[in-house]
Design an enzyme around this catalytic site. Structure first.
Site, PDB file in Angstrom:
ATOM      1  N   LYS A 580       0.809  -1.233   0.000  1.00 42.50           N
ATOM      2  CA  LYS A 580       0.000   0.000   0.000  1.00 42.50           C
ATOM      3  C   LYS A 580       0.836   1.274   0.000  1.00 42.50           C
ATOM      4  O   LYS A 580       0.296   2.369  -0.089  1.00 42.50           O
ATOM      5  CB  LYS A 580      -0.846   0.051   1.284  1.00 42.50           C
ATOM      6  CG  LYS A 580      -1.877  -1.024   1.412  1.00 42.50           C
ATOM      7  CD  LYS A 580      -2.644  -0.797   2.701  1.00 42.50           C
ATOM      8  CE  LYS A 580      -3.155  -2.034   3.380  1.00 42.50           C
ATOM      9  NZ  LYS A 580      -2.334  -3.169   3.580  1.00 42.50           N
ATOM     10  N   ALA A 612      -8.458  -6.698   0.725  1.00 40.69           N
ATOM     11  CA  ALA A 612      -7.834  -7.882   0.094  1.00 40.69           C
ATOM     12  C   ALA A 612      -8.491  -8.197  -1.238  1.00 40.69           C
ATOM     13  O   ALA A 612      -8.526  -7.341  -2.122  1.00 40.69           O
ATOM     14  CB  ALA A 612      -7.864  -9.069   1.043  1.00 40.69           C
ATOM     15  N   ASP A 679      -2.798   1.520   9.165  1.00 40.28           N
ATOM     16  CA  ASP A 679      -3.207   0.707   8.027  1.00 40.28           C
ATOM     17  C   ASP A 679      -4.600   1.120   7.527  1.00 40.28           C
ATOM     18  O   ASP A 679      -4.817   1.258   6.322  1.00 40.28           O
ATOM     19  CB  ASP A 679      -3.182  -0.763   8.469  1.00 40.28           C
ATOM     20  CG  ASP A 679      -3.542  -1.693   7.341  1.00 40.28           C
ATOM     21  OD1 ASP A 679      -2.798  -1.720   6.360  1.00 40.28           O
ATOM     22  OD2 ASP A 679      -4.591  -2.368   7.447  1.00 40.28           O
ATOM     23  N   LYS A 683      -5.891   2.952   3.977  1.00 43.10           N
ATOM     24  CA  LYS A 683      -6.945   2.407   3.121  1.00 43.10           C
ATOM     25  C   LYS A 683      -8.016   3.446   2.817  1.00 43.10           C
ATOM     26  O   LYS A 683      -8.440   3.597   1.667  1.00 43.10           O
ATOM     27  CB  LYS A 683      -7.570   1.179   3.792  1.00 43.10           C
ATOM     28  CG  LYS A 683      -6.635  -0.021   3.785  1.00 43.10           C
ATOM     29  CD  LYS A 683      -7.192  -1.161   4.621  1.00 43.10           C
ATOM     30  CE  LYS A 683      -6.301  -2.385   4.511  1.00 43.10           C
ATOM     31  NZ  LYS A 683      -6.579  -3.374   5.551  1.00 43.10           N
TER      32      LYS A 683
END
Ligand code: ADP
Ligand code: ASP
Ligand code: MG
Length: 819
Positions: A580, A612, A679, A683
């Protein structure tokens, strides 16, 4: 009467000559059999001559080796009783040859005339040995001396045939001899003074065509080591296939543009007499082969074949003084012709102030001299610039009679080249419209031939070359899935997925010509045959291999790897990232990568960055492409956090649950990236960007729940700190439980008239929320848009885990092939 010609590899050794004999003996018709020198002999003879000229005595070793090769071949072919005269013939020929080379050595001079004399021994020897062999098998065969029958001018090395005399000599000789089989050396001839001449490298094909046309043969058969003229050079294009039938003109164009299987001058004599010419395989005589005849319209592909010439130099003559003045190009071509320079291709720009021609690199220096001297005055007056010479180029040509009746071929050609980052330096279309040729950098030629072959002959079949960085957990699963799916993809999507490189942090391994990475035992191959991993070398290798449809697959979480995308995209290599880091780096970097991909016709895909294998980014892209506007995204995006909060009920330590998530492979290598919210921030940032907003990480509010101390020190310290703060986690859990709520780490992006904001944080989720029934490591994304204002479009499902991530990466890889 038939004429058969067997090339160097067909007569390379005793075993092959046996095959030749079998083919000859299976014919009952009268025939002339023309043979080349044993494979590699002409080159070796040239080497001996050149060494002698350079007073390098090792020419003697070369001759010794050649003598042994011929003696061994004769001994292997002939029964002992028949050997002596043939062996003494060979020895005698080598004595003569050595004397000639000795003279070259003393004179330090190798004229073209002497060179022809030296290389004529190759065909003389082979034809005599094969004749002796056939005679030993009781075949009634007569050896013909092509030097006496084929008469030429005195252009040594590349002599021009005098057809009138030659035809007569051949006809009268054959008529005078009452034989069923004649055997003649190819390549060699003689001039009016009976000096030996040769017909140019590869000239035995031409010899055979000369015999065929003189004798008005029913057919000519060129026996070689491939099953016909193929759609492209089979040494470069493994998917090349034999052409069933091809016209004389097409065959001529293909061979002119480098299809070495037939020597270009060969076609003219057979075409004049309309003699059908076959190209057949000595090693697979039952294969159909190719027939070359006067057919004009044949079924099948629009393009008949692709060929290429290497070692090309591009000459450009430019200057404002050229505009409108007639005669410039005439003078240019006259200058080149006067220096015997063969022009391979010509283009003139429509503005008329530049002419570009392609010539063989060996002619480049001479070309520069003659052209600059021709335009000396104009150059002095600055009307014309000195000739510009660029070497290291190649010409690629598409050939086909049917191309002229099908528009759009050149468009398709240049589109396919462009999509693979191949720059075209000059283009020419033959006036017959039977060929389109282009000059490109030599470094790109092999790729270009494959790209065009794929575009015109494999429209049903495409190859993807993937380089996987990070063959750990997810990468390993990906390799397993590729192995399992390969056959299906080939059969149903006409897609050949080739794993051309793999690497982990220690080792890297590449597929070589002819050796693919065995996906059943890649681990062993990587550890045993891999070389030490060096990222820069891995990237260089991808660029240097220059395969078509190349894809870098980044299944690492590594920052350095994310930095190489730029370099690869600008070489038209697509990037599929599970990593990422690049998509969540600065907005400038993210958009730079996107525009590079666009500019070089590559793809930059990262579906697995969010959820995912779930189609989150794909769905968002579809919404936008269809004109919808996102107003809000709410999502639970961390498989890890979900797992943790679904499993934590304050009865066992929070740290233990986190450890379990890590052990089961849901977390980032450093679980603090998940637990601390980074994280999830990445996203939602990526989603906001894909929704069209220029957000940065700093614009996202992180309402984290970890105590400060957890971020200090190592991962081990992190686990200790969590244990120490167990009460804090218990409190969080109980506060939610007392309201009959669950804890979820929620990400939100809001696009309202007041502004665009994003935040992440732990929330109490009541039973009536979409987020409440979210189990295991599932993710959920709610898209609120103008078309979905109240009831959002929901994407929900497993959002972490090696298998689903690998399948998401795999889907992106296939997307690269489908554009
Ligand atoms: P020979 O020794 O029989 O004269 P050559 O080596 O001169 O054979 O020519 C045959 C070779 O030509 C093949 O092995 C192949 O590598 C090469 N070749 C190049 N282009 C083509 C093509 N379009 N079709 C077939 N062969 C080709
Ligand atoms: N032996 C010659 C060459 O190698 C001619 C031929 O094989 O066609 O060029
Ligand atoms: Mg040949």
């Amino acid at each position: 009467m038939k004429v058969l010609k067997f090339g160097g590899s067909s007569v390379a050794n005793a075993e092959n000559i046996q095959k030749v004999a079998a083919i000859v003996m299976s014919n009952s018709e009268q025939q002339v059999v023309v043979v080349s020198a044993l494979g590699g002999v002409t080159d070796a003879l040239i080497k001996a001559g050149t060494l002698a000229e350079q007073t390098d005595e090792t020419y003697k070793d070369v001759l010794k080796e050649l003598e042994k090769k011929h003696l061994d071949t004769a001994r292997a072919l002939l029964p002992v009783t028949h050997q002596s005269s043939c062996l003494s013939m060979i020895k005698q020929q080598f004595n003569e040859l050595e004397e000639i080379c000795n003279s070259v050595f003393y004179l330090k001079e190798l004229s073209l005339r002497t060179r022809d004399r030296i290389i004529s021994f190759g065909e003389l020897l082979s034809s005599k040995i094969i004749t002796a062999f056939l005679q030993s098998k009781h075949v009634d065969v007569e050896w013909l001396d092509s030097r006496k029958l084929i008469k030429t001018n005195s252009s040594f090395g590349f002599a021009a045939v005098n057809f009138e005399t030659t035809n007569q000599l051949i006809i009268t000789t054959i008529q005078a001899l009452d034989k069923n089989i004649f055997l003649a050396p190819g390549f060699i001839s003689s001039d009016n003074n009976n000096n030996t001449t040769t017909l140019g490298r590869g000239g035995s094909d031409y010899t055979a065509a000369i015999y065929a046309s003189s004798l008005n043969a029913a057919s000519l058969e060129i026996w070689t080591d491939v099953s016909g003229m193929m759609t492209a050079d089979p040494r470069w294009v493994p998917n090349a296939k034999p052409i069933e039938r091809i016209s004389y003109q097409e065959a001529m164009e293909l061979s002119h543009f480098g299809a070495k299987v037939v020597y270009p001058p060969t076609i003219q004599p057979v075409r004049q007499k309309n003699i059908p010419t076959w190209v057949k395989n000595t090693f697979a005589p039952n294969d159909a082969g190719t027939v070359i005849d006067s057919i004009t319209q044949h079924d099948g592909d629009i393009v008949t074949g692709i060929s290429s010439i290497n070692a090309i130099a591009v000459l450009s003559l430019e200057g404002s003084g050229m505009i409108g003045i007639p005669g410039f190009s005439k003078r240019l071509f006259e200058a080149l012709a006067s220096a015997n320079i063969n022009v391979v291709l010509i283009t003139q720009s429509s503005s008329e102030h530049s002419i570009c021609v392609a010539v063989n690199t060996s002619d480049a220096i001479k070309a520069k001299e003659v052209v600059d001297s021709t335009f000396e005055v104009e150059i002095a007056q600055a009307k014309v610039e000195p000739l510009k010479v660029e070497t290291e180029h190649s010409v690629i040509a598409l050939v086909g009679d049917k191309m002229k009746s099908h528009p759009g071929i050149s468009g398709r050609m240049f589109d396919a080249l462009g999509r693979n980052g191949i720059n075209v330096r000059a283009i020419a279309q033959g006036s017959s419209e039977r060929n389109i040729s282009a000059v490109i950098a030599h470094a790109d030629i092999k790729k270009a031939v494959n790209v065009l072959h794929e575009a015109f002959f494999e429209n049903v079949y495409k190859q993807l070359n993937i380089f996987i960085l990070g063959v750990g957990n997810v990468g390993g699963k990906l390799l397993g899935q590729v192995l399992q799916q390969q056959a299906f993809l080939q059969e149903h999507l006409n897609l050949q997925v080739r794993v051309t490189g793999i690497a982990n942090s220690r080792k890297m391994l590449f597929a070589d010509n002819g050796h693919d990475i065995d996906l059943k035992q890649w681990k062993e191959e990587l550890s045993e045959q891999g070389e030490p991993m060096q990222l820069s070398k891995f990237v260089e290798t991808i660029i240097q291999k220059n395969f078509r449809n190349s894809v870098l697959v980044d299944v690492t979480a590594n920052e350095d790897v994310a930095k190489v995308y730029e370099q690869l995209l600008s070489k038209a290599v697509s990037v599929v990232a599970c990593n990422k880091i690049a998509a969540s780096a600065s907005y400038t970097h993210y958009s730079e990568l996107k525009s590079l991909a666009k500019e070089y016709n590559a793809l930059f895909l990262f579906e697995t960055n969010v959820g995912a294998g779930l189609p989150v980014i794909g769905t968002l892209n579809d919404l936008r492409r269809s004109g919808d506007v996102v107003t809000k995204i709410q999502a639970v995006l961390s498989g890890t956090l979900n797992f943790v909060f679904n499993n934590y009920d304050a009865t066992r330590p929070f740290a233990e649950v986190v450890k379990q998530a890590q052990d089961e492979g849901y977390t980032e290598p450093d679980p603090r990236l998940d637990l601390g919210g980074t994280d999830v921030m990445r996203k939602i940032l990526i989603l906001a960007r894909e929704a069209g907003e220029q957000l940065e990480m700093e614009d996202i509010t992180n309402n984290g729940f970890l105590p400060e101390e957890c971020f200090k020190g190592s991962v081990d310290d992190f686990y200790k700190a969590m244990l120490k703060h167990e009460d804090h986690f218990k409190k969080l859990y109980k506060a939610a439980a007392s309201e009959n709520c669950k804890l979820k780490f929620v990400a939100e992006f809001i696009n309202s008239p007041e502004g665009k904001t994003a935040n992440v944080g732990l929330k109490h989720i009541p039973a009536d929320s979409d987020f409440y029934h979210l189990y295991g490591k599932d993710n959920i994304v709610l898209f609120y848009t103008q078309r979905y204002p109240e009831q959002p479009l929901v994407v929900k499902g497993a959002g972490a885990g090696a298998d689903v991530t690998a399948s998401g990466v795999f889907a992106d890889i296939i997307r690269v092939a489908r554009v």
